[in-house]
Motif scaffolding. Sequence first.
Motif, PDB file in Angstrom:
ATOM      1  N   TRP A 475      51.791  57.194  21.954  1.00  0.00           N
ATOM      2  CA  TRP A 475      53.136  56.387  21.975  1.00  0.00           C
ATOM      3  C   TRP A 475      54.359  57.257  21.508  1.00  0.00           C
ATOM      4  O   TRP A 475      53.871  58.205  20.473  1.00  0.00           O
ATOM      5  CB  TRP A 475      53.194  55.081  21.484  1.00  0.00           C
ATOM      6  CG  TRP A 475      54.310  54.312  21.763  1.00  0.00           C
ATOM      7  CD1 TRP A 475      55.491  53.936  21.173  1.00  0.00           C
ATOM      8  CD2 TRP A 475      54.571  53.362  23.029  1.00  0.00           C
ATOM      9  NE1 TRP A 475      56.403  53.013  21.838  1.00  0.00           N
ATOM     10  CE2 TRP A 475      55.710  52.753  23.029  1.00  0.00           C
ATOM     11  CE3 TRP A 475      53.799  53.385  24.090  1.00  0.00           C
ATOM     12  CZ2 TRP A 475      56.338  52.117  23.917  1.00  0.00           C
ATOM     13  CZ3 TRP A 475      54.117  52.653  25.363  1.00  0.00           C
ATOM     14  CH2 TRP A 475      55.463  51.903  25.357  1.00  0.00           C
ATOM     15  N   ARG A 476      55.518  57.244  22.023  1.00  0.00           N
ATOM     16  CA  ARG A 476      56.577  58.168  21.126  1.00  0.00           C
ATOM     17  C   ARG A 476      57.742  57.235  21.117  1.00  0.00           C
ATOM     18  O   ARG A 476      57.992  56.238  22.021  1.00  0.00           O
ATOM     19  CB  ARG A 476      56.786  59.432  21.610  1.00  0.00           C
ATOM     20  CG  ARG A 476      57.284  59.345  23.282  1.00  0.00           C
ATOM     21  CD  ARG A 476      57.225  60.808  23.716  1.00  0.00           C
ATOM     22  NE  ARG A 476      58.251  60.772  24.847  1.00  0.00           N
ATOM     23  CZ  ARG A 476      59.428  61.073  24.950  1.00  0.00           C
ATOM     24  NH1 ARG A 476      60.178  60.717  23.842  1.00  0.00           N
ATOM     25  NH2 ARG A 476      60.042  60.946  26.201  1.00  0.00           N
ATOM     26  N   ARG A 477      58.584  57.524  20.512  1.00  0.00           N
ATOM     27  CA  ARG A 477      59.992  56.552  20.247  1.00  0.00           C
ATOM     28  C   ARG A 477      60.880  57.221  21.312  1.00  0.00           C
ATOM     29  O   ARG A 477      61.079  58.377  21.430  1.00  0.00           O
ATOM     30  CB  ARG A 477      60.715  56.770  19.005  1.00  0.00           C
ATOM     31  CG  ARG A 477      61.876  55.830  18.815  1.00  0.00           C
ATOM     32  CD  ARG A 477      62.099  55.716  17.571  1.00  0.00           C
ATOM     33  NE  ARG A 477      63.119  54.524  17.375  1.00  0.00           N
ATOM     34  CZ  ARG A 477      63.613  53.829  16.623  1.00  0.00           C
ATOM     35  NH1 ARG A 477      63.038  53.795  15.680  1.00  0.00           N
ATOM     36  NH2 ARG A 477      64.807  52.994  16.891  1.00  0.00           N
ATOM     37  N   TYR A 478      61.221  56.274  22.408  1.00  0.00           N
ATOM     38  CA  TYR A 478      62.315  56.643  23.284  1.00  0.00           C
ATOM     39  C   TYR A 478      63.711  56.171  22.948  1.00  0.00           C
ATOM     40  O   TYR A 478      63.852  55.078  22.347  1.00  0.00           O
ATOM     41  CB  TYR A 478      61.801  55.740  24.578  1.00  0.00           C
ATOM     42  CG  TYR A 478      60.349  56.354  25.226  1.00  0.00           C
ATOM     43  CD1 TYR A 478      60.189  57.324  26.016  1.00  0.00           C
ATOM     44  CD2 TYR A 478      59.285  55.514  24.799  1.00  0.00           C
ATOM     45  CE1 TYR A 478      59.080  57.571  26.379  1.00  0.00           C
ATOM     46  CE2 TYR A 478      58.065  55.836  25.335  1.00  0.00           C
ATOM     47  CZ  TYR A 478      58.119  56.874  26.075  1.00  0.00           C
ATOM     48  OH  TYR A 478      56.774  57.187  26.609  1.00  0.00           O
ATOM     49  N   ASP A 479      64.509  57.245  23.043  1.00  0.00           N
ATOM     50  CA  ASP A 479      65.871  57.027  22.452  1.00  0.00           C
ATOM     51  C   ASP A 479      66.850  56.277  23.499  1.00  0.00           C
ATOM     52  O   ASP A 479      67.631  55.503  23.057  1.00  0.00           O
ATOM     53  CB  ASP A 479      66.455  58.265  22.315  1.00  0.00           C
ATOM     54  CG  ASP A 479      65.679  59.101  21.036  1.00  0.00           C
ATOM     55  OD1 ASP A 479      65.343  58.153  20.232  1.00  0.00           O
ATOM     56  OD2 ASP A 479      65.728  60.074  21.071  1.00  0.00           O
ATOM     57  N   SER A 480      66.392  56.110  24.815  1.00  0.00           N
ATOM     58  CA  SER A 480      67.370  55.748  25.856  1.00  0.00           C
ATOM     59  C   SER A 480      66.542  55.676  27.076  1.00  0.00           C
ATOM     60  O   SER A 480      65.528  56.273  27.268  1.00  0.00           O
ATOM     61  CB  SER A 480      68.577  56.486  25.801  1.00  0.00           C
ATOM     62  OG  SER A 480      68.140  57.880  26.462  1.00  0.00           O
ATOM     63  N   PRO A 481      67.334  54.889  28.122  1.00  0.00           N
ATOM     64  CA  PRO A 481      66.618  54.726  29.381  1.00  0.00           C
ATOM     65  C   PRO A 481      66.440  56.305  30.219  1.00  0.00           C
ATOM     66  O   PRO A 481      65.583  56.511  30.642  1.00  0.00           O
ATOM     67  CB  PRO A 481      67.504  53.859  30.298  1.00  0.00           C
ATOM     68  CG  PRO A 481      68.048  53.069  29.270  1.00  0.00           C
ATOM     69  CD  PRO A 481      68.238  53.771  28.021  1.00  0.00           C
ATOM     70  N   ASP A 482      67.362  57.048  29.838  1.00  0.00           N
ATOM     71  CA  ASP A 482      67.467  58.521  30.309  1.00  0.00           C
ATOM     72  C   ASP A 482      66.089  59.259  29.681  1.00  0.00           C
ATOM     73  O   ASP A 482      65.378  59.864  30.687  1.00  0.00           O
ATOM     74  CB  ASP A 482      68.621  59.239  29.814  1.00  0.00           C
ATOM     75  CG  ASP A 482      69.842  58.712  30.092  1.00  0.00           C
ATOM     76  OD1 ASP A 482      70.251  57.380  29.975  1.00  0.00           O
ATOM     77  OD2 ASP A 482      70.942  59.468  30.307  1.00  0.00           O
ATOM     78  N   ASP A 483      65.738  59.068  28.604  1.00  0.00           N
ATOM     79  CA  ASP A 483      64.654  59.671  27.996  1.00  0.00           C
ATOM     80  C   ASP A 483      63.199  59.197  28.812  1.00  0.00           C
ATOM     81  O   ASP A 483      62.339  59.784  29.197  1.00  0.00           O
ATOM     82  CB  ASP A 483      64.679  59.173  26.402  1.00  0.00           C
ATOM     83  CG  ASP A 483      63.770  59.943  25.479  1.00  0.00           C
ATOM     84  OD1 ASP A 483      63.225  60.823  25.936  1.00  0.00           O
ATOM     85  OD2 ASP A 483      63.351  59.714  24.430  1.00  0.00           O
ATOM     86  N   ILE A 484      63.223  57.937  29.105  1.00  0.00           N
ATOM     87  CA  ILE A 484      62.057  57.178  29.866  1.00  0.00           C
ATOM     88  C   ILE A 484      62.081  57.780  31.155  1.00  0.00           C
ATOM     89  O   ILE A 484      60.860  58.292  31.568  1.00  0.00           O
ATOM     90  CB  ILE A 484      62.149  55.725  29.731  1.00  0.00           C
ATOM     91  CG1 ILE A 484      62.545  55.192  28.298  1.00  0.00           C
ATOM     92  CG2 ILE A 484      60.736  55.294  30.226  1.00  0.00           C
ATOM     93  CD1 ILE A 484      62.722  53.699  28.112  1.00  0.00           C
ATOM     94  N   LEU A 485      63.364  57.747  31.771  1.00  0.00           N
ATOM     95  CA  LEU A 485      63.300  58.249  33.262  1.00  0.00           C
ATOM     96  C   LEU A 485      62.831  59.708  33.333  1.00  0.00           C
ATOM     97  O   LEU A 485      62.146  59.998  34.126  1.00  0.00           O
ATOM     98  CB  LEU A 485      64.571  58.092  33.995  1.00  0.00           C
ATOM     99  CG  LEU A 485      64.841  58.539  35.457  1.00  0.00           C
ATOM    100  CD1 LEU A 485      63.795  57.697  36.192  1.00  0.00           C
ATOM    101  CD2 LEU A 485      66.299  58.096  35.842  1.00  0.00           C
TER     102      LEU A 485
END
Length: 669
Positions: A475-485
Motif C-alpha cells: 500500500w502507499r499513500r495516494y495524494d490525489s485521484p491523479d496519482d491513482i489514475l
Amino acid sequence: MAELRTVCPFCGFGCAIYIDKETGAISGGSCVKGFSLKNFMKEGRIFTPLARVGRRLSEASWTTVILSIASELKKIVKVYGGDSIAFLGCSKCTNEENYLLQKLARLIGSNNIDNSVRLCHASSFKVLSDRLGFGAQTNPFDDLLHSRAILILGYNPVVSHPPLASILLQARNKGAELIVVDIRESETAKMANTFVRLWSPGLDYMFLNCLAKAVVLQGLHNREFVEKRTEGFEEFLNSLEHYTPSTCEEVLKIPWSTVIRVAESFASAGCGSILWGMGVTQHIQSVEAVEAIVNLALLLGYVGKRGCGLYPVRGQNNVQGACDMGALPDYLPGYERVEDSEARKRLEVLWNSSELPEKPGLTAIEILEAASRGKIRALFIIGENPLRSHPNEEFVRKALRNTELVVISDARFSETSSYADFLIAVATWAEKEGSYTNSERKVRWSFKVFDPPGKAVPDWLFLTLLGNAIGLKGWRRYDSPDDILREVNATVAIYRGITPERLKNSEKGLTWPCYDVCGDDVLYTEGFATASGRARFSKVSKPVDNRFKGFRLVTYRLGECYNTVLCLGNGADSGAFPALINKLDAAELGIADGDEILVTTPCGKMVFSARVAEDISRGIIAIPWHSGVNRIACEVPLNDAKMPPLKSVEVLGIELLRKCSKSPQLQLL
Ligand SMILES: Nc1nc2c(c(=O)[nH]1)N[C@H]1C(S)=C(S)[C@@H](COP(=O)(O)OP(=O)(O)OC[C@H]3O[C@@H](n4cnc5c(=O)[nH]c(N)nc54)[C@H](O)[C@@H]3O)O[C@H]1N2
Ligand SMILES: Nc1nc2c(c(=O)[nH]1)N[C@H]1C(S)=C(S)[C@@H](COP(=O)(O)OP(=O)(O)OC[C@H]3O[C@@H](n4cnc5c(=O)[nH]c(N)nc54)[C@H](O)[C@@H]3O)O[C@H]1N2
Ligand SMILES: [Mo]
C-alpha cells in the motif's frame, strides 16, 4: 473559467453537467433526474463519521474511526483469514476509488468483491466477454443514427436513459425500423414501428432463437461474415434444430408469420443494432438470452461496423468503470482473470506486494448468503443500499446482523446505513474529482466544484488512509485521484493512454481501449478480442414451455425515481407505486382499479394498490422496484452469471384486501 465540467451521478448515459462556480448555475442535464441535481444532492447527508456505541451511532473523529476499523480488521484477518472479509461497491464511485477498493481487498487477501453489476448486467458482461472479447457496449450512442433497424428487448430508455431515447427517435425519423419487445406496452414500445408483447417474462431467449431460425430458413444470414469472422456456427445451427415454426408458435403463442416478419425487417435492413436492459438480464435464463442476442448479431454480421452495434446499456454512472477497475470477484483490473498466475504475478510486481489470492471470490448474493451464516466477519459496503436494492429484505437483514464488523460508506443515510458499526461520511457528485466511464466506454474527468459538507471526505481518501492504517504491504499513500489514475495507466492496458492530463483537457472524453493512442470507438472492426480473433456462436438450449403456475411479480422503473435514492414528487406512502395487472386477471380476482391487494411470495407479503391495465400480459403483476418491493422478492435461484431473478418472482397469491374508490395507497405490512 468559471464553468466546471462534471459527470451526472445518475445513469450510465453519463451526461456532462456544467456548473458555474460563481453562481452555482447548473446546465447540461437532459432529463428530470439531472434537473433535480442541485437540491437533491443536499438531502439526507451524513456530515461526520459515526461509530457504533451500544445501539447508537455516535459522532467520532476520523482518526478514531480509521484506527478502530484497521485494528478490528487486522484481528479478524489474523484469526479467520483474508477471505472472511467482503466488499460491496461501488458503481457510483470514480474509477480511482474502485481501483483502490479492489486493491485494498486483494492486499488484505480477499477476492470477495463485487458491485451492483451483479443485479444488473452481469450476464451481458459474461457473455460479451466470453464470445467477443470485452464485456461492454460495442458502439457509441450516436452510431444508432446509422442503424437502419433497431431491436430493443426488455429495455425502456424513454424512462431509463431519456437522452438515448431522443437519439432513437431521430433514428426512427431517419427511417430506421424500431422493434420493441416487452411484457407490457412500455413508453418505448409506444414509439416503436413494431411492438412484440411477450406473454410471459423470461421468454426472450426463445423469441430470439425463433428469430434466428427464421433468418436461417429464409436464407437471410450473412454467410461471408459467418465464415470469415466467427466460429462454432455448425454446432449452433445443429442446436437450432429444436426450434421449428410449430415449436416456436407453441412456446411464443404468436403466429410464425409474425416471427418471419420481424426477422425479415431486422435482417433485410443491412445494418442493425440490438439494445437490451433489465427485462432481459434479471432472469434465470438471462445468460441464454444474451447468448441468443450475440448469435443473432453474428448471424447477420451486425457487429464491428458503424451502425451495427450491441448495446447492453449500462445502468449506474460508473458501473462500467467499476468492472474495468476489477471490482469483481473473478477479474483483476483490466479484465485479467484472477486464476491467471501470470497476471497475478505482474500485479504483485507492480504493487510490490506479497502473494495475491488466487481463487475467485464470492459474488454479491453469495457474499450476503455467507454473511447470513456468519462466515463473513467483516463487510464493507461502499455506496450501495442492499437493504432496498437486493432481493429479500429479511435475508439481507440477517446477513448484516450476523456480520461482526459492518463498515458502510455513503453520502447519505439509507435504509442499510443503520446497520453500520462505522458509517463513513463521504463526498459525492461535484464534491470530489475523478474519472467515470459511461456505457460507451467513454472515460471523462469530473471536476470538483463544491466542498463536501461537514467532515465528509471522498471515498478515495478514506480508502487510502485505511490502507495506511492497516499497514498493508504494497500500500502507499495516494495524494490525489491523479496519482491513482497514473497507477491505473500503468496497470490496466486498455486505460494506458487515459492519463489525468489528457483526460482533464478532453471535453468529450477518451474511449477505451486506449493503449497509447485511443483507437476507434467501434469495437471489433478488425478482429474480435478473443484468443482466435473470431467471435463465437453459442449453442442454444431446447425450447421449454414457460408456463408458470400462478402469477409472476415483475419489476420496472419510473422516470421520476432513481433506484433507491430518488423519487421526485412521490413519497413511499403517496400511492405512487401501483401494481399493474391485466384487466382479465383483475376481473377473475374481483379486483378493480385502486383496490388494495395483498401480494404473497415465498419471501413475504406486501400490500399494493391495483392498477388495472390492458397493455400488460396476463399472469403478471408489475410493480415499480422503487416501491421497496424487494422486501418480498427472493434471492434465489441464481442464474449462470450469479444474478438473482429480480424480474420474475414467484407469486403464491394475490388477494383482494379492500375495495377502494379513493386514491390508491401503498402500505408496508
Ligand atoms: N429514471 C430512472 N432511470 C434509470 C434508473 C432508475 O431507477 N430510474 N436506473 C438506472 C439503472 S441502474 C439501470 S440498470 C437502467 C435500467 O433500465 P431498464 O432496463 O430500462 O429498466 P427496467 O424498467 O427495470 O426494465 C426494462 C423493461 O423490461 C420489461 N420487462 C420485464 N420483464 C421482461 C421480460 O421478461 N422480457 C422483456 N422483453 N421485457 C421485460 C419491463 O416491463 C420494462 O419495461 O436504468 C438506469 N436509469
Ligand atoms: N426488484 C428489483 N431490484 C433491483 C432492480 C430491479 O430492476 N428490480 N435493479 C437492480 C439494479 S439494475 C441496480 S444497478 C441495483 C442498484 O442498487 P444500489 O447500487 O444499491 O442502489 P442505489 O439506490 O443506486 O444506491 C446507491 C447508494 O450509493 C450512494 N452513493 C452515491 N454516490 C456515492 C459516492 O460517491 N460514494 C458512496 N460511498 N456512496 C455513494 C447513494 O447515496 C445510495 O445510498 O438495484 C437492483 N435492484
Ligand atoms: Mo442497474
